[in-house]
Design a protein around this motif. Structure first.
Motif: not given
Length: 163
Positions: A65-86
């Motif tokens: 696995l080289g790259n994982m997707e997809c982390f969309n930067l939206t007005p509502e996004v809370v970056a910390e909520e991406f942690r489980p996927a990362v």
């Protein structure tokens, strides 16, 4: 040296393990898989439920696995909520993730969220790449270069989708 990667978006009706088999059949050494759904899409996602099978296929075929997707930067996004996927991507051996700012018109907010995502990625030894898309807020290669430069983060890059 250029290394090819088979992106899940090119054959999105397959499961992650099936995509790995296809990559092996094509002699493509890397895949790009979703650990984070882009917005409200219904796409084949790597989950805790299929992680073991996905890892087994990677191990059996030698595909990484080289790259994982997809982390969309939206007005509502809370970056910390991406942690489980990362974290899941790290468990699969991902070396980078891709972020897209197609929807946040507030550049400083998008940069702040991207910076937070970069720091989360760094905790797992990954780079965070920006993909520019013509209908987005980061539309061109020049925009992407400016965006990653302005982020001030050390673990950044650019994903270029030739399609």
């Amino acid at each position: 040296m250029t290394t090819l990667s088979l992106d899940h978006l090119t054959i999105f009706e397959t499961s992650p393990p099936e995509l790995i088999d296809i990559a092996a059949d094509l002699d493509v050494p890397l895949v790009s898989l979703w650990t984070q759904l882009p917005l409200q899409a219904d796409l084949p996602l790597v989950t805790r439920a299929n992680k073991a099978e996905t890892l087994a296929r990677m191990r059996d075929t030698g595909i990484k696995l080289g790259n994982m997707e997809c982390f969309n930067l939206t007005p509502e996004v809370v970056a910390e909520e991406f942690r489980p996927a990362v974290e899941l991507g790290a468990e699969l051996g991902a070396t980078s993730l891709v972020a897209i700012n197609a929807w946040d018109p507030e550049r400083n907010r998008a940069l702040d969220n991207f910076g937070k995502l970069c720091r989360i990625a760094a905790e797992y030894g990954m780079n965070a790449n920006v993909e520019f898309i013509s209908m987005g807020k980061v539309r061109t290669l020049a925009d992407a270069i400016e965006f990653i430069t302005d982020s001030g983060e050390p673990n950044v890059g650019i994903t270029i989708d030739f399609l």
